[in-house]
Design a protein around this motif. Structure first.
Motif, short mmCIF file in Angstrom:
data_model
loop_
_atom_site.label_atom_id
_atom_site.label_comp_id
_atom_site.label_asym_id
_atom_site.label_seq_id
_atom_site.Cartn_x
_atom_site.Cartn_y
_atom_site.Cartn_z
N THR A 141 74.16 -40.14 -25.84
CA THR A 141 74.00 -38.98 -24.96
C THR A 141 74.47 -37.74 -25.70
O THR A 141 75.06 -37.82 -26.79
CB THR A 141 74.83 -39.15 -23.67
OG1 THR A 141 76.22 -39.21 -24.03
CG2 THR A 141 74.46 -40.43 -22.93
N PHE A 142 74.21 -36.58 -25.08
CA PHE A 142 74.63 -35.33 -25.71
C PHE A 142 76.14 -35.24 -25.80
O PHE A 142 76.68 -34.56 -26.68
CB PHE A 142 74.08 -34.14 -24.92
CG PHE A 142 72.65 -33.84 -25.23
CD1 PHE A 142 72.26 -33.58 -26.53
CD2 PHE A 142 71.69 -33.82 -24.24
CE1 PHE A 142 70.94 -33.29 -26.82
CE2 PHE A 142 70.37 -33.53 -24.53
CZ PHE A 142 69.99 -33.28 -25.82
N LYS A 143 76.85 -35.89 -24.92
CA LYS A 143 78.31 -35.86 -24.97
C LYS A 143 78.86 -36.59 -26.19
O LYS A 143 79.98 -36.34 -26.62
CB LYS A 143 78.88 -36.48 -23.69
CG LYS A 143 78.53 -35.69 -22.44
CD LYS A 143 79.13 -36.34 -21.21
CE LYS A 143 78.76 -35.55 -19.95
NZ LYS A 143 79.34 -36.17 -18.74
N ASP A 144 78.08 -37.52 -26.73
CA ASP A 144 78.53 -38.29 -27.89
C ASP A 144 78.23 -37.60 -29.22
O ASP A 144 78.68 -38.05 -30.27
CB ASP A 144 77.86 -39.68 -27.91
CG ASP A 144 78.21 -40.48 -26.66
OD1 ASP A 144 79.32 -40.26 -26.13
OD2 ASP A 144 77.39 -41.30 -26.25
N VAL A 145 77.44 -36.52 -29.17
CA VAL A 145 77.07 -35.84 -30.41
C VAL A 145 78.30 -35.15 -30.98
O VAL A 145 78.99 -34.40 -30.28
CB VAL A 145 75.94 -34.83 -30.16
CG1 VAL A 145 75.62 -34.06 -31.43
CG2 VAL A 145 74.71 -35.55 -29.65
N ASN A 187 74.78 -28.07 -25.48
CA ASN A 187 74.98 -27.37 -24.20
C ASN A 187 73.77 -26.52 -23.85
O ASN A 187 73.34 -26.46 -22.68
CB ASN A 187 76.23 -26.51 -24.26
CG ASN A 187 77.51 -27.34 -24.32
OD1 ASN A 187 77.52 -28.48 -23.85
ND2 ASN A 187 78.57 -26.77 -24.89
N THR A 188 73.19 -25.85 -24.83
CA THR A 188 71.99 -25.04 -24.59
C THR A 188 70.83 -25.90 -24.12
O THR A 188 70.09 -25.54 -23.18
CB THR A 188 71.60 -24.29 -25.87
OG1 THR A 188 72.70 -23.49 -26.32
CG2 THR A 188 70.40 -23.39 -25.63
N LEU A 189 70.66 -27.04 -24.75
CA LEU A 189 69.57 -27.94 -24.37
C LEU A 189 69.79 -28.53 -22.97
O LEU A 189 68.84 -28.67 -22.17
CB LEU A 189 69.43 -29.06 -25.40
CG LEU A 189 68.93 -28.63 -26.79
CD1 LEU A 189 69.00 -29.79 -27.77
CD2 LEU A 189 67.49 -28.11 -26.71
N LEU A 190 71.03 -28.89 -22.66
CA LEU A 190 71.32 -29.42 -21.33
C LEU A 190 71.03 -28.40 -20.23
O LEU A 190 70.45 -28.72 -19.18
CB LEU A 190 72.78 -29.88 -21.25
CG LEU A 190 73.10 -31.23 -21.89
CD1 LEU A 190 74.60 -31.48 -21.90
CD2 LEU A 190 72.39 -32.36 -21.13
#
Length: 580
Positions: free
Chosen positions: A15-19, A27-30
């Motif tokens: 997930t983005f949190k794991d990046v 954050n911008t993509l989310l």
């Protein structure tokens, strides 16, 4: 021990949190996904290994959660990947355009990830441009590249660009620390920082290196094991080298460099690492720049301690010399000598002696003096009052050589006679070789070496001219036997004559022959003086250029000489129409 391998795939972000290290972009993509403002053409650009393709896959899963069959799967049916490095033709782009027309069966979007998009040909870019300008509502293109400047401006103008930066050493080390804790591995903080530095901002490479090192060293991950496995120089090498440079210890510094070469490292690797070490020391000189030091806490204290020993001027000059060696290394014919000269110049920066130029090097005599001081005996071991003993030896007159009596023999047996010290006379003051005093000193030396001989004692017998000529011819024959044919030819150019009582006279055709004979006349005169038993013989040489006409050099002159001896030769030439 069985190999212990950590699966890098297990710790890839899901997930983005794991990046790791790409918080601003994720954050911008989310926010764009949540607000439904995601552009249909995205461009991810940045160095290799920073996670461009991984973020593209996570984004594709995030906007199409319903199209994913399993949570641990990296792609779904409506996610397509194309490697432009191997599919860069117009036909490949035409096949992609045909797929774009078909809407997704499950989910909201079809995501097309084109990796290394800068490898597309010019015609392929033009074929792809029309679809990129007016894409279907269900299509999202994610382009990934490491060289943004190679993409044509018309493509760049239609994409939302995200610049991925290298992952910092601190972030990579913290993530490796988390993985080591999850796997039950005891890892030194400095060892993880070395792995992060070796990865050069790529988390994928950091995980691969971590796998390899753990399989080599097992559950205990030390800094020494990492440096051995990755073939990198330890921090201690550069700390030791810097201490030797500050102490002006050139011999030990060169030995340390030789030891480094014996471990399999090249000089370029060593000098680059030394320049980086000087940079880290400069970073430690100010409190605000300590954050730029990308090392573990245990090594950071060593840097701070050594930074307190050096000044800024030394570091600036050392960095300049190290960078100059780095630039000239590849073009140098003797690369090891280049690095050794640089190390000697670095060790001479803080030398207190007089410096004549910027490339000053401490002379070898300085280290010889230090060794003599170390090897010199201490004052406790030296004999007491040596000056008084010398004065006693000098003031005592020499005793006459008398026979030794019996009483004196008993005294000598009971008490040993002190042996007088040998006194060496100081040599005369040396003079220059280009002075009158040197010529006088040379003559005094010749007089002491070869005493003068009374001229009246030398033999002086009379001799006939025929006898002299016979010995002359014998000497010429000896020269020919020895292979000195040029000198023998010069001596045969004229018949020697007895001009006066003891003067031998010859006449030569040119001055060149005269110089050759004068150069070697001592051999001839010594031989004649011994054979004729007369040491007052002298040689007189004159030059008569008209004599040279008697000798035939050109073919015409040789023919004229032969015709004078035999006139019939001219008849023979005319009869057969011959040339001379």
């Amino acid at each position: 021990m069985e190999p212990f391998i950590v699966s890098a795939r297990k710790y890839r972000p899901q997930t983005f949190k794991d990046v790791v290290g790409q918080g601003a972009i994720t954050n911008t993509l989310l926010n764009a996904i949540e607000n439904d403002h995601l552009a249909q053409a995205l461009l991810f650009c940045g160095p290799r290994g920073v996670g461009k393709t991984t973020c593209a896959r996570i984004l594709a899963k995030q906007i199409n959660q319903d199209g994913t069959e399993r949570e641990d799967e990296d792609f779904a049916f409506n996610i397509f990947e194309l490697d432009a490095a191997s599919n860069n033709s117009v036909d490949d782009i035409r096949s992609l355009i045909d797929q774009v027309r078909i809407p997704p069966q499950v989910g909201k979007y079809k995501v097309y990830i084109i990796d290394e998009v800068h490898m597309l040909s010019q015609s392929a870019f033009n074929a792809f441009l029309k679809t990129l300008e007016e894409p279907p509502k269900h299509a999202i293109f994610i382009l990934a590249t490491t060289e943004k400047h190679k993409i044509i401006p018309t493509i760049l103008s239609r994409c939302q660009i995200f610049d991925f930066k290298r992952i910092t050493v601190k972030d990579a080390a913290e993530y490796l620390k988390y993985i080591a804790k999850e796997q039950g591995i005891e890892a030194e903080e400095s060892a993880l920082h070395i792995i992060a530095q070796k990865a050069d901002g790529a988390m994928r490479d950091a995980l691969s290196i971590f796998d390899r090192v753990v399989s080599f060293s097992g559950k205990q991950l030390t800094r020494k094991a990492v440096t051995e496995n990755l073939n990198v120089l330890d921090y201690d090498i550069y700390f030791s080298a810097t201490d030797l440079i500050l102490d002006n210890n050139i011999p030990d510094l060169l030995l340390l460099f030789n030891k480094t070469l014996s471990l399999g490292f090249d000089g370029h690797h060593f000098i680059i690492g030394l320049a980086s070490h000087f940079r880290d020391l400069m970073v430690c000189q100010h409190q605000d720049t300590h954050a730029l030091l990308e090392v573990g806490e245990d090594v950071k204290q060593q840097y701070k301690d050594q930074a307190n020993k050096v000044n800024k001027q030394f570091l600036l000059e050392a960095l300049e010399k190290a960078n100059a060696c780095d630039l000239n290394y590849k073009t140098s014919k003797n690369q090891r000598l280049l690095v050794e000269l640089t190390l000697m110049k670095l060790a001479s920066i803080t030398f207190d002696g007089e410096k004549k130029n910027l490339d000053f090097i401490i002379p070898a005599s300085f280290f010889k003096t230090i060794e003599e001081k170390i090897d010199a005996p201490t004052p406790q071991n030296t004999p007491a009052k040596p000056i008084v003993e010398e004065e006693v030896v000098q003031k005592q007159p020499l005793a006459p050589a008398n026979p030794v009596t019996a009483s004196e023999e008993k005294i000598s047996e009971a008490q040993p006679i002190p042996v007088p010290k040998i006194q060496i006379k100081s040599s005369e003051k040396r003079v220059s070789g280009l002075s009158l005093s040197s010529i006088q000193a040379k003559k005094r030396h010749e007089n002491t070496k070869a005493p003068s001989i009374n001229q009246e004692d030398l033999p002086k017998e009379n001799f006939a001219e025929e006898t002299m000529q016979q010995h002359w011819n014998d000497f010429v024959q000896q020269l020919e036997d020895l292979g000195r044919k040029i000198l023998a030819s010069n001596l045969q150019a004229d018949v020697p004559k007895l001009k006066e009582e003891n003067v031998i006279w010859i006449e030569l055709p040119n001055s060149t022959m005269k110089k050759e004979v004068e150069r070697e006349q001592s051999l001839m005169m010594d031989y004649l003086k011994q054979k004729l038993n007369n040491h007052f013989i002298s040689l007189q040489i004159t030059v008569n250029e008209e004599v040279a006409k008697k000798f035939a050099f050109t073919p015409e002159e040789k023919y004229e000489k032969l015709r004078e001896k035999n006139p019939a030769l001219d008849m023979l030439r005319k009869e057969f129409d011959l040339d001379f």
